[in-house]
Design an enzyme around this catalytic site. Structure first.
Site, PDB file in Angstrom:
ATOM      1  N   GLN A 184       0.635  -1.328   0.042  1.00 46.22           N
ATOM      2  CA  GLN A 184      -0.030   0.060   0.299  1.00 46.22           C
ATOM      3  C   GLN A 184       0.900   1.360  -0.056  1.00 46.22           C
ATOM      4  OE1 GLN A 184      -3.216   0.254  -0.470  1.00 46.22           O
ATOM      5  NE2 GLN A 184      -3.763  -1.948  -0.390  1.00 46.22           N
ATOM      6  N   GLY A 205       1.769  -4.155  -8.510  1.00 48.04           N
ATOM      7  CA  GLY A 205       1.905  -3.490  -9.622  1.00 48.04           C
ATOM      8  C   GLY A 205       0.373  -2.679  -9.539  1.00 48.04           C
ATOM      9  N   CYS A 335     -15.011 -10.866   2.356  1.00 43.31           N
ATOM     10  CA  CYS A 335     -15.680 -11.727   2.725  1.00 43.31           C
ATOM     11  C   CYS A 335     -15.070 -13.164   2.802  1.00 43.31           C
ATOM     12  CB  CYS A 335     -16.928 -11.895   1.700  1.00 43.31           C
ATOM     13  SG  CYS A 335     -17.850 -10.311   1.603  1.00 43.31           S
TER      14      CYS A 335
END
Ligand code: PLP
Length: 394
Positions: A184, A205, A335
């Site tokens: 990040q 990427g 999820c």
């Protein structure tokens, strides 16, 4: 046209990256082949490697191309653990933060299940910070038994940025390898691999405008890593398999552009983040900002991360209602088999399951504008109102 505010999941591809991918796709050549086409592909590969090294403060020989962040994390974590244990069978501990991405968490769990690794989790404080002293305490419980330490540079859900340089230094006091997941961070905040002194560092990427399915593992020349897949010996034998030149050229082009404008973009995107977080709390003061947040600050929170929890509603309902209104955001956590799970990151930060329910992550990047933020802000009150009614809270 919908408003895309989910850059932490994946970013729109930058035109320079798309052009680089298309140019390579129009050509043939395996970089391992010795004929002219192969040598031309090899040239593109090595030029991309140099560009990536330059953008991340590394040496070209430290750049290993992979299929993405997940593979980079796996090669680093499994490879470091196995190498450390091979050198000294007493090293069977993995120290990691409780807020790692599943690419690290599940790789560590796999080591515990299959190789007898003992895992020590260092939990974050209320705003998502992993204290360097807490890592030190975990390591120093029994430093001679630690095989590897892994702490992410910045969290993908709440955006907290960690002092990984200090953690790397403390690991080296005990000759323990340090891995950091910088997926990040790369392309959003400056990364200087030499200065941060991590042994290995993961990059992906598609988080900064490159294509999906391609990533980088930075691995110091002296990093000891046992390969976890086997084949043609490409990429220092750490990632065997025909190298994906087109994707790599795209990644290098995107990263070069992102790093070239990193300071102005970080400030611009942080201002958008602050606009969203300030206004959202004016709209509804019960909304809570997750993680560390100060106006203009990019040292403790990623410029593009705005994570909030909204009492009395369900994050998934909100997501679908906002989507119907043309605004694409995320709840931040995954999820499992279609069933929303409470975020392990927020739970690690001390939130109750109930408090994690109304999570919403708005993440911004190179295409984001004030108009995007304002579109989200204007769609939110109605979506919150309906989501609260659906959950019986209003
Ligand atoms: N690590 C972090 C912090 C991430 O946010 C992600 C992707 O969401 C990954 C690893 C996995 O990267 P990739 O999608 O390239 O496998």
């Amino acid at each position: 046209m919908s408003t895309y505010l989910d850059h932490a999941a994946t970013t729109p591809i930058r035109p320079v990256a798309r052009d680089a991918v298309l140019a390579q796709m129009a050509r043939v050549g395996n970089p391992s082949s010795l004929h002219s086409a192969g040598r031309a592909a090899r040239r593109v590969l090595e030029e991309s490697r140099e560009a990536v090294a330059d953008a991340l403060g590394a040496r070209p020989s430290e750049v290993v191309f992979t299929s993405g962040g997940t593979e980079s994390d796996n090669i680093a974590l499994l490879g470091s653990f196995l190498a450390a244990r091979q050198a000294d069978p007493a090293r069977d501990r993995v120290v990691l933060s409780g807020m790692e991405h599943h690419a690290v968490l599940d790789a560590a769990t796999h080591l515990a299940d299959t190789s007898g690794a003992r895992l020590t989790f260092v939990e974050p404080g209320e705003c998502g910070t992993i204290e360097v002293d807490a890592v030190r305490a975990a390591v120093e419980e029994d430093p001679a038994a630690v095989a590897v330490v892994s702490v992410m540079w910045a969290n993908n859900e709440v955006g907290t940025v960690q002092d990984v340089a200090a953690m790397a230094r403390l690991c080296h006091e005990h000759a323990i390898p340090f891995h950091t997941d910088a997926v990040q961070v790369a392309g959003h905040l400056p990364v200087d691999f030499a200065a941060v002194e991590a042994d290995t560092l993961a990059v992906s990427g598609h988080k900064f405008g490159g294509p999906t399915g391609v990533g980088v593992l930075l691995a110091r020349r002296d990093a000891r890593l046992v390969p976890t897949s086997h084949g043609g010996g490409q990429e220092r034998s750490l990632r065997s398999g025909t190298v994906a030149v087109a994707g790599i050229a795209g990644l290098a082009a995107a990263l070069t552009e992102a790093v070239g404008e990193i300071e102005t973009e970080a400030a611009r995107v942080a201002a958008l983040r602050d606009r969203f977080l300030t206004r959202v709390r004016e709209i509804d003061p019960s909304i809570r900002v997750s993680g560390c947040w100060e106006l203009g600050d990019i040292t403790r929170r990623l410029p593009g991360n705005a994570h909030i929890t909204i009492p009395g509603c369900d994050g998934d309902s909100l997501l679908y209602l906002l989507d119907a209104a043309g605004v694409e955001v995320s709840t931040g956590s995954a999820c499992q088999a279609g069933v929303p799970q409470p975020s392990h990151v927020l739970l690690a930060m001390g939130r109750s399951e109930e408090e994690t329910r109304g999570s919403l992550r708005v993440s911004l990047g190179w295409t984001s504008t004030e108009a995007d933020v304002d579109a989200a802000l204007s769609a939110l009150p109605d979506a919150v109102d309906r989501a609260r009614r659906a959950s019986g809270a209003a």
